[in-house]
Design a protein around this motif. Structure first.
Motif, PDB file in Angstrom:
ATOM      1  N   TRP A  68       9.642  91.095 -48.471  1.00 21.41           N
ATOM      2  CA  TRP A  68       9.834  89.923 -47.615  1.00 21.41           C
ATOM      3  C   TRP A  68      10.994  90.063 -46.628  1.00 21.41           C
ATOM      4  O   TRP A  68      10.885  89.692 -45.455  1.00 21.41           O
ATOM      5  CB  TRP A  68      10.014  88.666 -48.466  1.00 21.41           C
ATOM      6  N   LYS A  69      12.099  90.595 -47.101  1.00 27.21           N
ATOM      7  CA  LYS A  69      13.248  90.721 -46.201  1.00 27.21           C
ATOM      8  C   LYS A  69      12.933  91.663 -45.038  1.00 27.21           C
ATOM      9  O   LYS A  69      13.322  91.418 -43.892  1.00 27.21           O
ATOM     10  CB  LYS A  69      14.473  91.217 -46.964  1.00 27.21           C
ATOM     11  N   ASP A 134      14.248  88.164 -52.448  1.00 28.89           N
ATOM     12  CA  ASP A 134      15.066  88.715 -51.379  1.00 28.89           C
ATOM     13  C   ASP A 134      14.561  88.228 -50.025  1.00 28.89           C
ATOM     14  O   ASP A 134      13.383  88.358 -49.697  1.00 28.89           O
ATOM     15  CB  ASP A 134      15.010  90.245 -51.436  1.00 28.89           C
ATOM     16  N   GLY A 135      15.455  87.641 -49.240  1.00 28.85           N
ATOM     17  CA  GLY A 135      15.097  87.114 -47.926  1.00 28.85           C
ATOM     18  C   GLY A 135      14.830  85.628 -47.910  1.00 28.85           C
ATOM     19  O   GLY A 135      14.745  85.025 -46.844  1.00 28.85           O
ATOM     20  N   HIS A 155      19.023  89.038 -56.309  1.00 22.43           N
ATOM     21  CA  HIS A 155      17.789  89.132 -55.525  1.00 22.43           C
ATOM     22  C   HIS A 155      16.846  90.185 -56.105  1.00 22.43           C
ATOM     23  O   HIS A 155      17.281  91.219 -56.594  1.00 22.43           O
ATOM     24  CB  HIS A 155      18.092  89.501 -54.070  1.00 22.43           C
ATOM     25  N   SER A 157      12.521  91.599 -55.141  1.00 21.11           N
ATOM     26  CA  SER A 157      11.474  91.483 -54.133  1.00 21.11           C
ATOM     27  C   SER A 157      10.314  90.603 -54.589  1.00 21.11           C
ATOM     28  O   SER A 157       9.542  90.124 -53.759  1.00 21.11           O
ATOM     29  CB  SER A 157      10.940  92.870 -53.758  1.00 21.11           C
TER      30      SER A 157
END
Length: 254
Positions: A68-69, A134-135, A155, A157
């Motif tokens: 996502w980030k 994350d993100g 964090h 993913s």
């Protein structure tokens, strides 16, 4: 002449990379089932809404799946035209055009039943460790608690990985969308094991999930306008509900 032709071709290709054509938009997303998944029909229910809304305005969608980030950074730089499933925050506003919200839901906070957490507000999470994708954005109040050191953030993913951390006691709480969390638990644990996790009843964060378009591309505002028109058409015809909630019966029961 050859030099001039090569330069012209290079310029055309460069311009093409930085703008979406009138009939194609490239959207970078991550795994977030059932809303987004590379292995799901139509890439997930949220993805189907986005695809159909653009389709109604004559735009074809191409999806790319990343952590996502990375999806966010790829879109911010203009390498991909858009992303989807993001909340509107002050930190993101300089880089993106925000389309109308596709989904408005609450983020929940999950704990392990063998290490119960009692909280009536976000402030009550002070002193705990929190797992987030994350993100993902935290929201202003939660972000302030993290910035001041009252809450420690870890964090990963995927929500699956966060729930595994929660299961072994590496974090105290996991923040996630309720429907996505249910899918993640079913993926990471057997049925009986999923009962080891519960959500706090009185602590949630209301969040809207939008398509975001990079300000690096030339026609970003136009793309948002076209998407918004298509999304309104989906709501007007009822197709929105059928695409986003395919398991919901006519009586509203899932």
């Amino acid at each position: 002449i050859k030099t001039l032709l090569s330069s012209a071709v290079f310029l055309i290709l460069s311009l093409a990379a930085g703008s979406a054509t009138t009939d194609t938009v490239k959207i970078a997303v991550g795994e977030w089932p059932p809303y987004f998944s590379e292995n799901a029909e139509g890439y997930g229910t949220y993805a189907q809404v986005v695809t159909r809304a653009f389709e109604l305005e004559g735009v074809t969608v191409e999806y790319g799946f990343f952590p996502w980030k990375r999806a966010l950074l790829q879109t911010q730089s203009g390498l991909w035209h858009a992303s989807a499933g993001w909340g509107k925050t002050r930190d993101r506003e300089p880089f993106f055009h925000f389309c109308d919200a596709v989904l408005v839901e609450r983020e929940h906070f999950f704990y392990a039943t063998d290490r119960p957490v009692e909280a009536q507000s976000l402030q009550d999470l002070s002193g705990l460790s929190l797992g987030v994708i994350d993100g993902a954005a935290l929201g202003e109040e939660l972000k302030e608690l993290v910035s001041s050191g009252q809450i420690t953030v870890f964090h990963q993913s995927t929500l699956e990985d966060l729930f595994k951390m929660l299961d072994v006691g590496r974090i105290d709480v996991v923040m996630g969308n309720e429907k996505v969390a249910a899918d993640a638990l079913a993926s990471a644990f057997v049925d009986q094991e999923t009962k080891r996790f519960k959500a706090l009843e009185n602590v949630t964060v209301l969040w809207d999930y939008r398509v975001i378009v990079s300000k690096k591309i030339e026609n970003g505002e136009d793309l948002c306008a076209r998407f918004n028109r298509g999304l309104r058409k989906l709501h007007d015809t009822g197709e929105y509900d059928r695409l986003l909630w395919p398991d919901t019966k006519e009586d509203g029961q899932s």
